[in-house]
Each structure stands twice: as structure tokens, then as C-alpha cells.
Scaffold this motif. Structure first.
Motif, PDB file in Angstrom:
ATOM      1  N   HIS A  67     -12.889  -0.023   9.587  1.00  0.00           N
ATOM      2  CA  HIS A  67     -11.549   0.388  10.033  1.00  0.00           C
ATOM      3  C   HIS A  67     -11.308   1.842   9.620  1.00  0.00           C
ATOM      4  N   SER A  90       3.267   4.848   7.862  1.00  0.00           N
ATOM      5  CA  SER A  90       2.260   4.709   8.920  1.00  0.00           C
ATOM      6  C   SER A  90       2.686   3.539   9.802  1.00  0.00           C
ATOM      7  N   SER A  91       1.782   3.057  10.609  1.00  0.00           N
ATOM      8  CA  SER A  91       2.116   1.986  11.549  1.00  0.00           C
ATOM      9  C   SER A  91       2.641   0.748  10.801  1.00  0.00           C
ATOM     10  N   ARG A 129      -0.299   6.531   4.320  1.00  0.00           N
ATOM     11  CA  ARG A 129      -0.868   7.886   4.291  1.00  0.00           C
ATOM     12  C   ARG A 129       0.082   8.877   4.958  1.00  0.00           C
ATOM     13  N   ASN A 135      -5.298   0.047   2.986  1.00  0.00           N
ATOM     14  CA  ASN A 135      -6.296   1.094   3.265  1.00  0.00           C
ATOM     15  C   ASN A 135      -6.753   1.818   2.010  1.00  0.00           C
ATOM     16  N   ARG A 166       0.847  -1.201   0.000  1.00  0.00           N
ATOM     17  CA  ARG A 166       0.000   0.000   0.000  1.00  0.00           C
ATOM     18  C   ARG A 166       0.870   1.233   0.000  1.00  0.00           C
ATOM     19  N   GLY A 191      -3.891   4.870  14.810  1.00  0.00           N
ATOM     20  CA  GLY A 191      -3.173   4.846  13.532  1.00  0.00           C
ATOM     21  C   GLY A 191      -2.709   6.234  13.131  1.00  0.00           C
ATOM     22  N   VAL A 238       1.101   7.901  12.382  1.00  0.00           N
ATOM     23  CA  VAL A 238       1.409   8.627  11.141  1.00  0.00           C
ATOM     24  C   VAL A 238       2.032   9.986  11.480  1.00  0.00           C
TER      25      VAL A 238
END
Ligand code: LMR
Length: 340
Positions: free
Chosen positions: A202, A249-250, A106, A144, A103, A237, A241
Motif C-alpha cells: 500500500h 488524509s482520506s 500525513r 500507515n 494514526r 490517497g 491529502v
């Protein structure tokens, strides 16, 4: 007599070996294996005695380095790397489980929803490969925005004529991990001892931890604590970030939770009936997709998440979640038209 004992021992050993062989006979593909999350998940799987073959796929050719490193480690599954679009079908061929961790992470200020355009093309490519090469696989996606992308992936698979709702999973186990950790900290107890069902989706407005259903039942979360803990889980989350200044991110917590989810699903593939938190096709709450504890067996989902007794606060969160989630599901499904 001695010979009889020896034969008996040999037969027992053979039986044990056969069991071990059966236990290890699962092939898993990790899509996005060169990413941080992908590397950690692959490392966990290299230690998983249920896995016999690990296929790592990425567009990034550093995946070859990950393969070499993992192959330096003794024991565990054999590891093979596959690079680039033309090798995606081979990467997922014959796998019992395909785990999509790839992914675009973000950036601070972005919501998960804003990642739809960046991440949908990857999912579409994966679905196409699965339709062509491996329609029997369990497909688990942690990309995501999950609320949109599982309906999106399901619609793509449907268009390819091979959608199996009982084998399509959004990995939302991270919300359970966070809920357990935060409750354990608040109550000063061991997180390993407790379970918290988490329902909804989520995203900041759809994650609903059901602290009123905390088990074992002798632990109790007061209503004011439930409010505070829900905020913590929903924002966790985004906090990561922000603190990573946009670099990612995580990753650690995601990899840990994906691994826990995968380990449970492997038990299902091996013939056990398991219960795991995930986001799947589920019309029990008035939306087409919904997250929650889901019962899974060797052929996929046996029973999607059903209603729980809820506190007033949790019912309020659920009422607010449903219209949001319904809209996101619809947008995810419609996004397929946008891609054509
Ligand atoms: C998380 O909850 O940590 C993941 O969904 C990643 C993110 O962007 O927040």
C-alpha cells in the motif's frame, strides 16, 4: 394438532433466535475510535447485525462522547468506551477482532513511509496489550505505512511469544475500492458488479491493480487505460491529502473500506470461508509480506494470495515492486530494535 403446529412454530422461532444469537455474538474493539475514521467505522459497526459488543478505545477522552452518541441509537451492539493507556488491555480483552484505525495522518508533501516514526509506538502498545490479554484475537491494522507496520507488529508479537501470522492483517481494501470505482467510471458500468484483485503493498510504488483480471470477464481494460487507472489508484490517497490542506488524509473512503473489510472478516470469524484483499505474511512472491486476495476462515488465513496470470505491464510493475517491498518489510522488522 393445534398444539403440535404451535410447538413446531415455537421450535422454528427458537432455532431462528439461536441462529440470530450466534450471528450477533462477536465482540469488536476499535482502537482510535475518537478519530474521524474511528467514529465512522464505529457507526457502521453499530448497524452491523453480526456484532454484539463494540469496545471503543482512544487516548483522547472525546471517545466518551462517541460512546454516548452511539448509545443514543436504538438496537445494535452494546457500546463501551475505554480511555488511556491503562485501559487499553481492558478495551481489547475478549474481543474476537481488534481493528486499529488510529494514526497520525500525513501532511501534504509527506509520503506514507515518513509516518513510521509517528505511528510505530501506537502499534507497539497495541501489540503489548494483545500479548497480555487476548492472543486469540484477529488483529487488523489500517495505520500507515502499512508496508512497514505489519512486519513491525509481527516482529513485536513474535518477541512477546505470541505471533500468529494467520491472524495478522494489514487493511488494504481501500485500493480495491478505488480500483473498482475508477474502472466503473471509465467503462460507465456499476462498481458493485465488478471485482479487481489488487496485489503488492500500500504505497505509490507498490500498489498493483490487476485490471487484466477484472471480473466479470466480459469487461476489458485496454493497456493504455490500465496505465492511466493504475496511476489514479496509486495517487488517490495523496490527492485527498493535498485537497484537505494537511488537515487530514482520506477518512470517508478509508472508513468505508475498513468497514467492508471488517464485515467480510466477521463472516470468517462466524465460520464462513471468505476471500478479502489484505496485506499479510506471504512468501509466494519473494517477499515476506504481500497484499492480495486472501482466503480466510474462522481460525485465520487459510490461503495467502497466489500468482495470477498478468499482463506485460502488470509483470513489469510487480518486478519493480518486489525489491522496494522487500526493503520496506526489512526496515519495518528492524524498527523494533530502534524502539527498544
Ligand atoms: C489512503 O490511501 O488514503 C491512506 O493510506 C491515507 C494516506 O495517507 O494516503
Amino acid at each position: 394438532m393445534t398444539q403440535k403446529i404451535f410447538c413446531c412454530l415455537f421450535a422454528t422461532q427458537l432455532k431462528k433466535n439461536t441462529l440470530i444469537l450466534q450471528k450477533r455474538n462477536v465482540q469488536v474493539s476499535v482502537i482510535g475510535g475518537a478519530s474521524d475514521i474511528g467514529s465512522y467505522v464505529s457507526l457502521f459497526l453499530k448497524r452491523n447485525s453480526k456484532v454484539s459488543k463494540l469496545h471503543l478505545y482512544d487516548d483522547d477522552d472525546r471517545i466518551k462522547g462517541t460512546e454516548l452518541e452511539l448509545s443514543n441509537l436504538p438496537g445494535g451492539p452494546s457500546v463501551s468506551a475505554f480511555i488511556g493507556d491503562t485501559n487499553l488491555e481492558q478495551a481489547i480483552h475478549s474481543s474476537n477482532l481488534v481493528v486499529m484505525v488510529s494514526r497520525m495522518p500525513r501532511k501534504p508533501g509527506n509520503t506514507r513511509e515518513q509516518m513510521l516514526g509517528a505511528n510505530a509506538p501506537l502499534i507497539q502498545r497495541l501489540c503489548k496489550a494483545i500479548a497480555a490479554q487476548n492472543q486469540e484475537a484477529f488483529v487488523a491494522i489500517s495505520t500507515n505505512p502499512i508496508n512497514y507496520l505489519i512486519p513491525f507488529a509481527s516482529t513485536v508479537m513474535y518477541k512477546y511469544g505470541c505471533y500468529n501470522p494467520s491472524k495478522m492483517f494489514g487493511i488494504t481494501h481501500i485500493d480495491t475500492s478505488r480500483s473498482r470505482s475508477f474502472v466503473a467510471k471509465a467503462l460507465k458500468i456499476n462498481a458493485q458488479e465488478i471485482q479487481v484483485p489488487v496485489i503488492g503493498g500500500h504505497s505509490d510504488k507498490t500498489i498493483i491493480p490487476l485490471f487484466s483480471n477484472l471480473t466479470p470477464r466480459n469487461y476489458r481494460i485496454e493497456p493504455c487505460q490500465a496505465d492511466m487507472l493504475t496511476r489514479l489508484v496509486r495517487k488517490a490517497g495523496t490527492e485527498v491529502v493535498m485537497h484537505k490542506h494537511g488537515a487530514e488524509s482520506s477518512t470517508l473512503a478509508m472508513a468505508w473500506s475498513i468497514n467492508e473489510f471488517v464485515d467480510i472478516i466477521l463472516d470468517a470469524i462466524l465460520g464462513y470461508r471468505v476471500v478479502v484483499n489484505c496485506y499479510t505474511a506471504n512468501s509466494n512472491f519473494g517477499t515476506k509480506f504481500f497484499a492480495g486476495p486472501t482466503s480466510v476462515g474462522p481460525h485465520g488465513i487459510i490461503q495467502a494470495c497466489c500468482h495470477f496470470p498478468m499482463s506485460e505491464f502488470e509483470s513489469y510493475l510487480l518486478n519493480r515492486c518486489i525489491p522496494i517491498l522487500s526493503r520496506e518489510v526489512l526496515e519495518g522488522e528492524k524498527y523494533v530494535e530502534f524502539m527498544e
